[in-house]
Write an enzyme that holds these catalytic residues in place. Structure first.
Site, PDB file in Angstrom:
ATOM      1  N   HIS A 195      11.650  -0.697  -5.222  1.00  0.00           N
ATOM      2  CA  HIS A 195      12.250  -0.030  -4.066  1.00  0.00           C
ATOM      3  C   HIS A 195      13.775   0.049  -4.128  1.00  0.00           C
ATOM      4  CE1 HIS A 195       8.315   0.321  -2.572  1.00  0.00           C
ATOM      5  NE2 HIS A 195       8.193  -0.848  -1.994  1.00  0.00           N
ATOM      6  N   HIS A 271       7.964   4.050   4.004  1.00  0.00           N
ATOM      7  CA  HIS A 271       7.115   2.861   3.882  1.00  0.00           C
ATOM      8  C   HIS A 271       6.625   2.357   5.243  1.00  0.00           C
ATOM      9  CE1 HIS A 271       5.684  -0.985   2.254  1.00  0.00           C
ATOM     10  NE2 HIS A 271       5.890  -0.493   1.038  1.00  0.00           N
ATOM     11  N   GLU A 404       2.216   6.222   1.015  1.00  0.00           N
ATOM     12  CA  GLU A 404       3.558   6.428   0.479  1.00  0.00           C
ATOM     13  C   GLU A 404       3.540   7.551  -0.558  1.00  0.00           C
ATOM     14  OE1 GLU A 404       4.686   2.588  -1.109  1.00  0.00           O
ATOM     15  OE2 GLU A 404       3.417   1.614   0.393  1.00  0.00           O
TER      16      GLU A 404
END
Length: 438
Positions: A195, A271, A404
């Site tokens: 991420h 997310h 996602e």
């Protein structure tokens, strides 16, 4: 009537034109208050303090340090921190006195409201804090997991609702080669990067460029300039995120980015954890889920597609081509080292198309997700465990699910996967639309 057949039909028939995101709008109205100033000071100070602590730790641990040298380092760090605090107070207060013309980079919460449908956004991490809508009986509930305060989001490790980047999902060993040059990104997930690194886009303050809280199409546009070398990624990058409500009960999201001076990988993802029965109201194992995905990329125990294989879902517990309860086969799959889904699907088709549909039978709420990306990660909250949430709720395992949309996981290290490289002047475009009915 919220639960009428006519209402349900109108929700389902929403056209692609109705979920488009507005590109131009008026400037952000000036609005700065003492709580925003305080929040800005606390957050900037938190980030700067951690940077100094990391530098100090590296200095003290890299080689033996004499006692006088240790004292000098500690004194210098304390002085830098005090000076930073004073500078931040001056800067933030000066910004407040200036009236906030044009754009704001203080931290705040922004509500988009259209009738009984509302969404709360914070510019900390471009995070979606809440989505409130009715059920089949007209009862309102917040259907996303999250936290009560922005301060809690600063320390969040579950990624409750942010936009992650510059590259969402994992990069093996935090390393990739682009145009013959090796790049090393910040490693923050065992041996790998995830991420965007320790200070990815979910851990920065975005500038509020435009905000309209009500009317026919409430929206907010956020901006972030990512600098060359940030978390190890090459080149400056201009990033924009717009959240917008439209009728009926549609939340549209547009994520755009432009590479300014170097080629760079880009893979944003949103997310949010969904529980259509209401956040904190049990698990989502009874939700039915359907995915427009006939293939997936098998992942190893580090959740990396180390084999590079794209496999059919037919005959596996990953097959959601027909509506199936999330919990029907969840014990048969491993999301890394724990039971549950944490897997990348290859979405059938191209362009803006229906990706997923979920429904909670008890409340009657349903969600359709449309997107233009080639893949999607399904995550079922496997690691939630007595996790403190909003309003005194405590989240347990499988308390929410994430959809996602994204590029392929670790595509930077797999030339056989679709490229996520954006070159100078090119624009990365990631569109999503959440269509709710009940």
């Amino acid at each position: 009537m919220k639960g009428s057949d006519q209402s349900k039909r109108s929700h389902a028939s929403t056209s692609a034109a109705q979920v488009s995101v507005r590109n131009q709008a008026g400037p952000v109205p000036p609005r700065t208050n003492s709580s925003e100033i305080a929040a800005g000071i606390r957050l900037y100070l938190h980030l700067y303090q951690e940077t100094i602590e990391n530098e100090l730790h590296a200095s003290l641990s890299s080689r033996p340090v004499s006692c006088p040298r240790r004292i000098a380092l500690l004194t210098m760090a304390g002085a830098r921190l005090s000076l930073a605090f004073l500078c931040l107070v001056v800067v933030v207060v000066a910004s407040a006195l200036a009236g906030g013309a044009g754009a704001r980079k203080t931290v705040g919460e922004y509500v988009l409201r259209k009738g009984d449908f509302s969404v709360k956004i914070t510019n900390w991490g471009a995070t979606m804090m809440s989505v409130v809508l009715p059920d089949s009986k007209g009862n309102l509930a917040d259907v996303v997991l999250g936290l009560d305060t922005i301060a809690e989001y600063v320390n969040d490790t579950n990624y409750f609702g942010p936009v992650t980047g510059r590259v969402g999902q994992r990069i093996a060993r935090g390393r990739f080669v682009l145009d013959g040059k090796v790049y090393h990104t910040y490693i923050n997930d065992g041996r790998n990067a995830i991420h965007g690194g320790h200070r990815g886009f979910s851990k920065v303050i975005w500038t509020v460029k435009e905000y309209v809280g009500g009317g026919d199409s409430p929206y907010i546009t956020l901006y972030y300039r990512s600098f060359d070398g940030e978390q190890g990624f090459p080149g400056d990058l201009d990033a924009y995120v717009t959240y917008q409500l439209s009728s009926p009960y549609v939340l549209a999201l547009r994520m755009n980015a432009t590479a300014l001076n170097k080629a760079t990988p880009v893979n944003f993802l949103q997310h949010t954890y969904w529980n259509l029965g209401g956040q904190g109201r049990g698990d989502v194992l009874g939700h039915t889920l359907q995915l427009s995905a006939s293939r997936y990329t098998p992942l190893d125990e580090e959740l990396l597609p180390s084999s590079g294989v794209v496999a059919p879902v037919a005959g596996t517990p990953y097959d959601f081509r027909h509506p199936t309860p999330i919990g029907a086969r969840i014990r048969q799959v491993m999301g890394g080292r724990i039971a549950g889904y944490d897997i990348n699907y290859v979405i059938d088709g191209e362009g803006m198309r229906k990706v997923a549909a979920a429904r909670d039978g008890a409340s009657g709420r349903a969600l359709e997700l449309w997107a233009n990306q080639p893949a999607m990660q399904l995550y079922t909250g496997n690691w939630l465990n007595n996790t403190k949430g909003k309003g005194g709720k405590v989240y347990q395992q499988y308390g929410g699910f994430c959809l996602e949309t994204q590029g392929y996981v670790d595509a930077v290290n797999h030339p056989e996967f679709p490229s996520m490289t954006v070159r100078p002047g090119q624009v990365y475009k990631h569109d999503m639309a959440f269509k709710f009915s009940f």
